[in-house]
Design a protein around this motif. Structure first.
Motif, PDB file in Angstrom:
ATOM      1  N   GLY A 153       0.829  -1.200   0.000  1.00 54.94           N
ATOM      2  CA  GLY A 153       0.000   0.000   0.000  1.00 54.94           C
ATOM      3  C   GLY A 153       0.857   1.241   0.000  1.00 54.94           C
ATOM      4  O   GLY A 153       0.859   2.005  -0.958  1.00 54.94           O
ATOM      5  N   HIS A 154       1.596   1.465   1.090  1.00 56.92           N
ATOM      6  CA  HIS A 154       2.568   2.565   1.106  1.00 56.92           C
ATOM      7  C   HIS A 154       3.580   2.337  -0.004  1.00 56.92           C
ATOM      8  O   HIS A 154       3.929   3.252  -0.754  1.00 56.92           O
ATOM      9  CB  HIS A 154       3.237   2.637   2.474  1.00 56.92           C
ATOM     10  N   THR A 155       4.063   1.120  -0.099  1.00 58.95           N
ATOM     11  CA  THR A 155       4.811   0.618  -1.263  1.00 58.95           C
ATOM     12  C   THR A 155       4.325  -0.803  -1.528  1.00 58.95           C
ATOM     13  O   THR A 155       3.787  -1.464  -0.643  1.00 58.95           O
ATOM     14  CB  THR A 155       6.334   0.586  -1.025  1.00 58.95           C
ATOM     15  N   VAL A 183       0.628   7.653   0.491  1.00 57.18           N
ATOM     16  CA  VAL A 183       0.416   6.596  -0.489  1.00 57.18           C
ATOM     17  C   VAL A 183       0.572   7.244  -1.853  1.00 57.18           C
ATOM     18  O   VAL A 183      -0.288   7.995  -2.300  1.00 57.18           O
ATOM     19  CB  VAL A 183      -0.971   5.948  -0.336  1.00 57.18           C
ATOM     20  N   SER A 184       1.709   7.009  -2.501  1.00 58.37           N
ATOM     21  CA  SER A 184       2.081   7.751  -3.700  1.00 58.37           C
ATOM     22  C   SER A 184       2.099   6.849  -4.928  1.00 58.37           C
ATOM     23  O   SER A 184       2.989   6.005  -5.063  1.00 58.37           O
ATOM     24  CB  SER A 184       3.462   8.401  -3.511  1.00 58.37           C
ATOM     25  N   PRO A 185       1.120   6.994  -5.839  1.00 60.12           N
ATOM     26  CA  PRO A 185       1.182   6.240  -7.099  1.00 60.12           C
ATOM     27  C   PRO A 185       2.426   6.639  -7.897  1.00 60.12           C
ATOM     28  O   PRO A 185       2.961   7.724  -7.685  1.00 60.12           O
ATOM     29  CB  PRO A 185      -0.102   6.693  -7.819  1.00 60.12           C
ATOM     30  N   PRO A 186       2.943   5.798  -8.760  1.00 58.04           N
ATOM     31  CA  PRO A 186       2.284   4.590  -9.260  1.00 58.04           C
ATOM     32  C   PRO A 186       2.462   3.351  -8.379  1.00 58.04           C
ATOM     33  O   PRO A 186       1.690   2.405  -8.505  1.00 58.04           O
ATOM     34  CB  PRO A 186       2.962   4.371 -10.612  1.00 58.04           C
ATOM     35  N   TYR A 193      -3.511  -0.484   0.432  1.00 55.89           N
ATOM     36  CA  TYR A 193      -3.238   0.089   1.750  1.00 55.89           C
ATOM     37  C   TYR A 193      -4.406  -0.164   2.700  1.00 55.89           C
ATOM     38  O   TYR A 193      -4.208  -0.580   3.850  1.00 55.89           O
ATOM     39  CB  TYR A 193      -2.970   1.586   1.606  1.00 55.89           C
ATOM     40  N   MET A 194      -5.622   0.064   2.233  1.00 53.35           N
ATOM     41  CA  MET A 194      -6.793  -0.157   3.078  1.00 53.35           C
ATOM     42  C   MET A 194      -6.943  -1.635   3.433  1.00 53.35           C
ATOM     43  O   MET A 194      -7.275  -1.983   4.574  1.00 53.35           O
ATOM     44  CB  MET A 194      -8.041   0.363   2.376  1.00 53.35           C
ATOM     45  N   ALA A 195      -6.681  -2.521   2.476  1.00 53.32           N
ATOM     46  CA  ALA A 195      -6.761  -3.956   2.750  1.00 53.32           C
ATOM     47  C   ALA A 195      -5.713  -4.372   3.788  1.00 53.32           C
ATOM     48  O   ALA A 195      -5.978  -5.209   4.657  1.00 53.32           O
ATOM     49  CB  ALA A 195      -6.584  -4.753   1.459  1.00 53.32           C
ATOM     50  N   HIS A 230     -10.275   7.450   9.181  1.00 52.81           N
ATOM     51  CA  HIS A 230      -9.689   8.676   8.635  1.00 52.81           C
ATOM     52  C   HIS A 230      -9.619   8.622   7.114  1.00 52.81           C
ATOM     53  O   HIS A 230      -9.956   9.599   6.423  1.00 52.81           O
ATOM     54  CB  HIS A 230      -8.293   8.871   9.225  1.00 52.81           C
ATOM     55  N   ARG A 231      -9.212   7.486   6.575  1.00 56.97           N
ATOM     56  CA  ARG A 231      -9.115   7.353   5.125  1.00 56.97           C
ATOM     57  C   ARG A 231     -10.500   7.405   4.475  1.00 56.97           C
ATOM     58  O   ARG A 231     -10.669   8.004   3.399  1.00 56.97           O
ATOM     59  CB  ARG A 231      -8.399   6.059   4.751  1.00 56.97           C
ATOM     60  N   ARG A 232     -11.471   6.803   5.116  1.00 59.92           N
ATOM     61  CA  ARG A 232     -12.827   6.870   4.571  1.00 59.92           C
ATOM     62  C   ARG A 232     -13.348   8.308   4.617  1.00 59.92           C
ATOM     63  O   ARG A 232     -14.052   8.753   3.697  1.00 59.92           O
ATOM     64  CB  ARG A 232     -13.734   5.934   5.354  1.00 59.92           C
TER      65      ARG A 232
END
Length: 298
Positions: A153-155, A183-186, A193-195, A230-232
């Motif tokens: 997620g983070h990576t 959390v930085s794409p790509p 990350y959420m999972a 927080h993410r939601r």
């Protein structure tokens, strides 16, 4: 990253000193404070019966490596393990391996041309593990067991390490003790990350988290539940921003991150992008170049 962050220059921390912070665990703080690393990267030494592992050896800085060597003393290092390969976590692995003869055993190598704004978060292209630990695989030393927990997620290559004898979990940058993770794409992926957060929440056996940045977390499931919420909340905030006419990330960030150090806004924008990509995959938003719009309800 929230408004209650404290500048690293406001806190006096014991650099180059090995602190015993729990059963089987010592911590050495690298002198690399920044708006992204807080007071610096925390390296952990696990074990105390002659065989130890080093988790997140940190930056390739002579002072920090010397402090680790002094803390290790006559103990045998049987593994140098990295949670992921950002430059504030893994570059010291190679020189420490050369000094101690220990193998580098941990996350997979990952080299990308990261288009994010964080100079400290670029990937360590020289990282070369002797062995990659896969999900649920264990490292064992005298009196301790470290089990790898895949937490992308983070990576995409991020691992946490569970110290099974004590219920401690070394969380790298997935869960930090001072701020939410970028959390930085790509490579960074919000869905993953959420999972991964949900996976940690289900782990009732973990009683304390030792993150790479910030204080230990003594109520881990409570914190993780709050992080998921927080993410939601951020996701709902993004949708409200689009509905109100803010179609570009550059328009959203100043409104969403009021009170946060403006030096962190570019990194915040990366997490907003990760949310938007996740929403796009779920069919909630659509984009045209750098403009985002809600998908009309049927």
């Amino acid at each position: 990253m929230d408004a209650n962050q404290i500048g690293a220059d406001q806190i006096d921390r014991p650099y180059t000193v090995a602190e015993r912070i729990g059963p089987l665990v010592r911590r050495v703080l690298a002198r690399n404070p920044s708006p992204f690393t807080y007071t610096g990267t925390q390296t952990y030494i696990v074990g105390e019966a002659g065989e130890v592992a080093v988790i997140d050896p940190g930056p390739d800085e002579p002072e920090h490596i010397a402090a680790l060597v002094e803390a290790i003393g006559t103990d045998k290092v049987i593994a140098i393990s990295c949670t992921h390969t950002h430059r504030d976590h893994s570059p010291a692995a190679a020189p420490l391996s050369a000094i101690t003869g220990a193998p580098i055993v941990g996350c997979a190598p990952l080299v990308l041309n990261d288009d994010g704004p964080r100079a400290d978060a670029s990937f360590d292209g020289a990282y070369a593990p002797d062995r990659v630990l896969h999900d649920n695989e264990a490292l064992k030393g005298e009196g301790w067991t470290l089990r790898a927990i895949a937490t992308p997620g983070h990576t995409s290559n991020h691992l946490c390490f569970a110290l099974e004898e004590t219920g401690a979990l070394f969380t790298g940058d997935h869960v930090m003790g001072w701020s939410t993770s970028v959390v930085s794409p790509p490579d960074g992926d919000m869905s993953d990350y959420m999972a991964s957060l949900s996976r940690l929440y289900e782990r009732e056996q973990d009683v304390v988290y030792y993150p790479a940045h910030g204080a230990e977390v003594t109520k881990p499931r409570q914190l993780v539940r709050g992080m998921i919420g927080h993410r939601r909340q951020r996701e709902r905030q993004i949708l409200r921003q689009i509905e109100a006419g803010q179609a570009r990330i550059a328009e959203m960030v100043p409104l969403m991150y009021k009170g946060v150090d403006e030096r962190l806004w570019p990194a915040a924008g990366r997490s907003v992008l990760a949310h938007l990509i996740d929403l796009e995959k779920r069919g909630t938003v659509t984009r045209s170049e750098d403009r985002w719009a809600l998908v009309p309800a049927d």
